[in-house]
Scaffold this motif. Structure first.
Motif, mmCIF file in Angstrom:
data_model
loop_
_atom_site.group_PDB
_atom_site.id
_atom_site.type_symbol
_atom_site.label_atom_id
_atom_site.label_comp_id
_atom_site.label_asym_id
_atom_site.label_seq_id
_atom_site.Cartn_x
_atom_site.Cartn_y
_atom_site.Cartn_z
ATOM 1 N N ALA A 164 46.936 34.192 41.931
ATOM 2 C CA ALA A 164 46.660 33.066 41.036
ATOM 3 C C ALA A 164 45.367 33.333 40.285
ATOM 4 O O ALA A 164 44.411 33.871 40.846
ATOM 5 N N LEU A 165 45.355 32.965 39.014
ATOM 6 C CA LEU A 165 44.177 33.123 38.168
ATOM 7 C C LEU A 165 43.598 31.751 37.870
ATOM 8 O O LEU A 165 44.308 30.866 37.370
ATOM 9 N N TYR A 166 42.314 31.572 38.197
ATOM 10 C CA TYR A 166 41.645 30.298 37.980
ATOM 11 C C TYR A 166 40.496 30.451 36.994
ATOM 12 O O TYR A 166 39.765 31.444 37.030
ATOM 13 N N CYS A 167 40.341 29.466 36.136
ATOM 14 C CA CYS A 167 39.186 29.389 35.254
ATOM 15 C C CYS A 167 38.077 28.640 35.977
ATOM 16 O O CYS A 167 38.316 27.581 36.558
ATOM 17 N N ILE A 168 36.867 29.192 35.957
ATOM 18 C CA ILE A 168 35.720 28.473 36.495
ATOM 19 C C ILE A 168 34.681 28.323 35.378
ATOM 20 O O ILE A 168 33.479 28.467 35.577
ATOM 21 N N CYS A 169 35.206 28.065 34.184
ATOM 22 C CA CYS A 169 34.377 27.945 32.990
ATOM 23 C C CYS A 169 33.494 26.700 33.063
ATOM 24 O O CYS A 169 33.955 25.634 33.473
ATOM 25 N N PRO A 170 32.246 26.796 32.639
ATOM 26 C CA PRO A 170 31.326 25.655 32.725
ATOM 27 C C PRO A 170 31.620 24.555 31.717
ATOM 28 O O PRO A 170 31.210 23.417 31.907
ATOM 29 N N THR A 171 32.334 24.887 30.635
ATOM 30 C CA THR A 171 32.560 23.909 29.565
ATOM 31 C C THR A 171 33.886 23.187 29.679
ATOM 32 O O THR A 171 34.237 22.395 28.826
ATOM 33 N N MET A 208 28.824 31.481 41.288
ATOM 34 C CA MET A 208 29.585 32.385 40.424
ATOM 35 C C MET A 208 29.257 32.137 38.956
ATOM 36 O O MET A 208 29.074 33.080 38.172
ATOM 37 N N LEU A 209 29.198 30.875 38.587
ATOM 38 C CA LEU A 209 28.874 30.515 37.209
ATOM 39 C C LEU A 209 27.488 31.032 36.833
ATOM 40 O O LEU A 209 27.283 31.557 35.738
ATOM 41 N N THR A 210 26.555 30.899 37.756
ATOM 42 C CA THR A 210 25.199 31.388 37.511
ATOM 43 C C THR A 210 25.196 32.897 37.284
ATOM 44 O O THR A 210 24.419 33.415 36.478
ATOM 45 N N GLU A 211 26.086 33.599 37.996
ATOM 46 C CA GLU A 211 26.174 35.051 37.874
ATOM 47 C C GLU A 211 27.023 35.487 36.676
ATOM 48 O O GLU A 211 27.244 36.684 36.470
ATOM 49 N N GLY A 212 27.523 34.532 35.899
ATOM 50 C CA GLY A 212 28.255 34.869 34.680
ATOM 51 C C GLY A 212 29.758 34.963 34.817
ATOM 52 O O GLY A 212 30.461 35.302 33.860
ATOM 53 N N TYR A 213 30.310 34.642 35.996
ATOM 54 C CA TYR A 213 31.759 34.684 36.185
ATOM 55 C C TYR A 213 32.400 33.445 35.571
ATOM 56 O O TYR A 213 31.892 32.332 35.733
ATOM 57 N N ASP A 214 33.502 33.639 34.865
ATOM 58 C CA ASP A 214 34.225 32.496 34.311
ATOM 59 C C ASP A 214 35.684 32.475 34.759
ATOM 60 O O ASP A 214 36.464 31.640 34.309
ATOM 61 N N ALA A 215 36.055 33.376 35.675
ATOM 62 C CA ALA A 215 37.420 33.384 36.202
ATOM 63 C C ALA A 215 37.443 34.093 37.548
ATOM 64 O O ALA A 215 36.583 34.934 37.843
ATOM 65 N N ILE A 216 38.441 33.743 38.349
ATOM 66 C CA ILE A 216 38.638 34.420 39.627
ATOM 67 C C ILE A 216 40.131 34.645 39.827
ATOM 68 O O ILE A 216 40.942 33.739 39.623
ATOM 69 N N LEU A 217 40.484 35.871 40.193
ATOM 70 C CA LEU A 217 41.879 36.250 40.432
ATOM 71 C C LEU A 217 42.061 36.408 41.938
ATOM 72 O O LEU A 217 41.515 37.327 42.551
ATOM 73 N N VAL A 218 42.821 35.493 42.534
ATOM 74 C CA VAL A 218 43.012 35.452 43.986
ATOM 75 C C VAL A 218 44.389 35.982 44.343
ATOM 76 O O VAL A 218 45.402 35.565 43.760
ATOM 77 N N SER A 219 44.446 36.904 45.320
ATOM 78 C CA SER A 219 45.729 37.412 45.820
ATOM 79 C C SER A 219 45.776 37.209 47.321
ATOM 80 O O SER A 219 44.844 37.570 48.038
#
Length: 216
Positions: free
Chosen positions: A163-170, A99-110
């Motif tokens: 739930a909202l999660y950050c998957i930020c690389p930094t 996901m990070l490689t594809e540019g995603y920095d967050a995921i919203l799970v329901s």
């Protein structure tokens, strides 16, 4: 602080309860985060009902895009093959890296968690205080949802959590926000999905996470 938290939930419930069939039950925001804006967010619905899963994601993505959020549904990462069997924590960690490689920095799970009566609801609320370190933990412990039977269609109350999660690389991959919403006696699945999404997006905007409030 606990009483203030409860009053906020009750006030929001009363405000929105007259508008539609959805009701905010719980609302938690990471106290270390004032606002959170994602550059690219993945929308994931977890339910055994594939048709409604796709409809939910489609409608939520459209709603978020209307609000200026760069949102996409989960088809690229969570297709039928991926959800056909339980995934290991290592596989989910690799997925996050992808996901990070594809540019995603967050995921919203329901997640849809059905309940026929208040006894069952109380049992599901007991799990509310369980804190996940991030998306990987949440998905790993919830993926049995995909293989459960479709009894949720028989329920008069839909109990669901987002739930909202950050998957930020930094920074550490952490939970940003979590909410629990009930949709009571909807006329149809489509109506339930519409009501849930409307309330979900409203709460996100009120909390200044993902959908940031517009200041005149």
């Amino acid at each position: 602080m606990k009483y203030f938290y409860t009053l906020c939930i009750l006030a929001t419930t009363l405000l929105l309860g007259s508008c539609n069939s959805s009701e905010l039950i719980e609302n938690w925001k990471n106290p270390d985060i004032e606002t959170f804006e994602a550059q690219k967010v993945l929308v994931l619905a977890m339910t055994s009902d594939v048709k409604n899963r796709e409809l939910f994601e489609k409608r939520l993505v459209e709603k978020l895009q209307e609000k200026g959020v760069n949102a996409y549904n989960s088809a690229a990462f969570f297709n039928s093959e991926f959800t056909s069997r339980p995934r290991t924590e290592e596989e989910l960690d690799n997925l996050e890296r992808e996901m990070l490689t594809e540019g995603y920095d967050a995921i919203l799970v329901s997640k849809v968690l059905g309940a026929e009566d208040k006894v069952t609801l109380v049992q599901s609320y007991r799990n509310w205080d369980k804190r996940f370190n991030g998306f990987e933990d949440d998905y790993y412990t919830s993926q049995n949802i995909y293989v459960e039977d479709e009894r949720v269609e028989k329920f008069t109350v839909y109990h669901a959590e987002s739930a909202l999660y950050c998957i930020c690389p930094t920074k550490d991959r952490e939970i940003i926000w979590k909410g629990s919403i009930d949709v009571t006696e909807p006329d149809s699945d489509r109506k339930a999905i519409k009501d849930y999404i409307n309330l979900l997006v409203w709460v996100l905007e009120e909390q200044d996470v993902l959908v940031l409030s517009q200041i005149d």
